[in-house]
Scaffold this motif. Structure first.
Motif, PDB file in Angstrom:
ATOM      1  N   ASP A   3       7.126  -2.834   1.951  1.00 36.31           N
ATOM      2  CA  ASP A   3       6.637  -4.189   1.664  1.00 36.31           C
ATOM      3  C   ASP A   3       6.410  -4.952   2.965  1.00 36.31           C
ATOM      4  O   ASP A   3       5.477  -5.743   3.076  1.00 36.31           O
ATOM      5  CB  ASP A   3       7.651  -4.922   0.787  1.00 36.31           C
ATOM      6  N   ASP A   4       7.276  -4.691   3.946  1.00 37.22           N
ATOM      7  CA  ASP A   4       7.108  -5.353   5.248  1.00 37.22           C
ATOM      8  C   ASP A   4       5.779  -4.970   5.889  1.00 37.22           C
ATOM      9  O   ASP A   4       5.104  -5.818   6.484  1.00 37.22           O
ATOM     10  CB  ASP A   4       8.255  -4.957   6.180  1.00 37.22           C
ATOM     11  N   LEU A   9       0.212  -6.370   7.282  1.00 37.81           N
ATOM     12  CA  LEU A   9      -1.232  -6.144   7.139  1.00 37.81           C
ATOM     13  C   LEU A   9      -1.935  -7.435   6.740  1.00 37.81           C
ATOM     14  O   LEU A   9      -3.033  -7.737   7.234  1.00 37.81           O
ATOM     15  CB  LEU A   9      -1.477  -5.045   6.096  1.00 37.81           C
ATOM     16  N   LEU A  10      -1.294  -8.189   5.863  1.00 34.95           N
ATOM     17  CA  LEU A  10      -1.850  -9.503   5.501  1.00 34.95           C
ATOM     18  C   LEU A  10      -1.893 -10.421   6.724  1.00 34.95           C
ATOM     19  O   LEU A  10      -2.852 -11.175   6.912  1.00 34.95           O
ATOM     20  CB  LEU A  10      -0.998 -10.152   4.405  1.00 34.95           C
ATOM     21  N   PRO A 223       4.058   3.615  -6.904  1.00 36.79           N
ATOM     22  CA  PRO A 223       5.121   3.503  -5.902  1.00 36.79           C
ATOM     23  C   PRO A 223       4.855   2.324  -4.959  1.00 36.79           C
ATOM     24  O   PRO A 223       3.706   2.002  -4.644  1.00 36.79           O
ATOM     25  CB  PRO A 223       5.038   4.839  -5.162  1.00 36.79           C
ATOM     26  N   ALA A 224       5.908   1.699  -4.522  1.00 37.76           N
ATOM     27  CA  ALA A 224       5.784   0.496  -3.686  1.00 37.76           C
ATOM     28  C   ALA A 224       5.062   0.779  -2.378  1.00 37.76           C
ATOM     29  O   ALA A 224       4.438  -0.124  -1.797  1.00 37.76           O
ATOM     30  CB  ALA A 224       7.158  -0.090  -3.417  1.00 37.76           C
ATOM     31  N   ASP A 225       5.136   2.039  -1.903  1.00 36.53           N
ATOM     32  CA  ASP A 225       4.508   2.351  -0.626  1.00 36.53           C
ATOM     33  C   ASP A 225       3.084   2.882  -0.764  1.00 36.53           C
ATOM     34  O   ASP A 225       2.449   3.265   0.216  1.00 36.53           O
ATOM     35  CB  ASP A 225       5.353   3.370   0.144  1.00 36.53           C
ATOM     36  N   LEU A 237      -5.015  -3.947  -1.800  1.00 35.59           N
ATOM     37  CA  LEU A 237      -4.294  -4.957  -2.555  1.00 35.59           C
ATOM     38  C   LEU A 237      -2.843  -5.005  -2.126  1.00 35.59           C
ATOM     39  O   LEU A 237      -2.181  -3.982  -1.988  1.00 35.59           O
ATOM     40  CB  LEU A 237      -4.390  -4.664  -4.049  1.00 35.59           C
ATOM     41  N   VAL A 238      -2.363  -6.212  -1.925  1.00 35.07           N
ATOM     42  CA  VAL A 238      -0.945  -6.419  -1.650  1.00 35.07           C
ATOM     43  C   VAL A 238      -0.339  -7.073  -2.882  1.00 35.07           C
ATOM     44  O   VAL A 238      -0.702  -8.187  -3.272  1.00 35.07           O
ATOM     45  CB  VAL A 238      -0.749  -7.334  -0.411  1.00 35.07           C
ATOM     46  N   ARG A 239       0.575  -6.360  -3.510  1.00 33.25           N
ATOM     47  CA  ARG A 239       1.155  -6.833  -4.766  1.00 33.25           C
ATOM     48  C   ARG A 239       2.167  -7.935  -4.500  1.00 33.25           C
ATOM     49  O   ARG A 239       2.961  -7.880  -3.561  1.00 33.25           O
ATOM     50  CB  ARG A 239       1.830  -5.647  -5.485  1.00 33.25           C
ATOM     51  N   THR A 240       2.101  -8.970  -5.296  1.00 31.89           N
ATOM     52  CA  THR A 240       3.035 -10.109  -5.171  1.00 31.89           C
ATOM     53  C   THR A 240       3.852 -10.245  -6.431  1.00 31.89           C
ATOM     54  O   THR A 240       3.472  -9.742  -7.492  1.00 31.89           O
ATOM     55  CB  THR A 240       2.275 -11.419  -4.910  1.00 31.89           C
TER      56      THR A 240
END
Length: 240
Positions: A3-4, A9-10, A223-225, A237-240
Motif C-alpha cells: 500500500d505504501d 506512486l500517487l 491481492p493488495a499488491d 488504480l489505487v484502491r481506497t
C-alpha cells in the motif's frame, strides 16, 4: 506492491502533474511575451531606419548624378557663351542660334540647380529622421535588456520550483518497484500525463467512469499488491 508503494506512486503522479504545470508556466511566462513585444518594437525601428538609409543612398546617388550632369552643362554653357562673344561667329542667324543655345543651357542649369537643392533638402530631412530613429532604437534596446532581465528572474523562480518538485519526485520514485514505475511511465506518455488514479466507490477518478460491478468486485478481492487497471481508461488504480 505494498500500500505504501501505491501511495508513493500517487505522490509521484502529483509531482509529475505539478512539474508539467510548472513547465507550461515556464513556457508561457508573461515576461516572455513582453520580451517578444519589445524585440518586435526594436526590430521595427531597425527596419524603418534601414529603409530610410537605403532611400538616403538613392538620393545621394541621384544628387551625384545631378551634380555631374550640371557640371557638364555649365562647362558646355561657358564654352558656348565664350564663343558667342569671341567674335568667331559673325552671321546674324548663327549668332541668334548660338544665343538661343546659351539661353537654353542656362535654363537647364537653373532647373538642375533647383533639383539639386530639393535633393539636398530631402537628404537632410532623412538624415534628421535617421538620427531620431537612432535615439528611439537606443531606448527600445534598453527596454529589451530590461525585459530580458525580468524574464531571466521569472524563469529562475519557476525553475527553482521545478527543481524542488523534481527532487521530491525522485525521492518518492526511488522507493517504487522498477516494473511498476516503468508501467507508470509508459501509461503517462499515452494518457495525457495522468497514469494513476484513485478508485473510490467503484469509480475511477482518472476518467470519472464507474467500473462494471463484476470488475469492481474482482479488484476488491484482488491481492493488495496486484497492479490493477481501469477497464475504461487503462490507468493504474489505487484502491481506497
Amino acid at each position: 506492491m505494498s500500500d505504501d508503494h501505491f501511495q508513493r506512486l500517487l505522490s509521484v503522479q502529483d509531482h509529475d502533474t505539478r512539474i508539467d504545470q510548472l513547465r507550461h508556466r515556464f513556457d508561457t511566462l508573461p515576461e516572455r511575451a513582453a520580451l517578444a513585444t519589445r524585440q518586435q518594437d526594436s526590430k521595427k525601428i531597425v527596419n524603418q531606419r534601414e529603409a530610410l538609409q537605403i532611400r538616403q543612398l538613392e538620393l545621394q546617388r541621384n544628387l551625384k548624378r545631378n551634380e555631374d550632369e550640371l557640371a557638364a552643362l555649365e562647362d558646355r554653357r561657358k564654352k558656348e557663351y565664350d564663343r558667342l562673344y569671341s567674335g568667331e561667329v559673325t552671321g546674324t542667324r548663327e549668332l541668334l542660334t548660338l544665343q538661343e543655345e546659351v539661353d537654353g543651357l542656362r535654363s537647364r542649369c537653373s532647373d538642375m540647380e533647383g533639383d539639386a537643392l530639393e535633393l539636398m533638402e530631402a537628404i537632410e530631412g532623412i538624415e534628421s529622421d535617421v538620427v531620431t530613429l537612432g535615439s528611439s532604437l537606443e531606448a527600445a534596446d534598453a527596454e529589451v535588456v530590461s525585459a530580458q532581465q525580468q524574464l531571466a528572474e521569472a524563469e529562475a523562480t519557476v525553475q527553482a520550483e521545478i527543481d524542488q518538485e523534481t527532487a521530491a519526485r525522485s525521492t518518492e520514485a526511488a522507493e517504487i518497484p522498477e516494473t511498476a514505475l516503468a508501467s507508470y511511465e509508459a501509461l503517462r506518455s499515452r494518457m495525457g500525463g495522468v497514469a494513476v488514479a484513485r478508485l473510490r466507490n467503484g469509480t475511477c477518478e482518472g476518467c470519472h467512469l464507474a467500473l462494471s460491478a463484476m470488475e469492481f468486485d474482482r479488484i476488491r478481492h484482488a491481492p493488495a499488491d496486484e497492479l490493477c487497471h481501469c477497464e475504461e481508461c487503462g490507468r493504474i488504480l489505487v484502491r481506497t
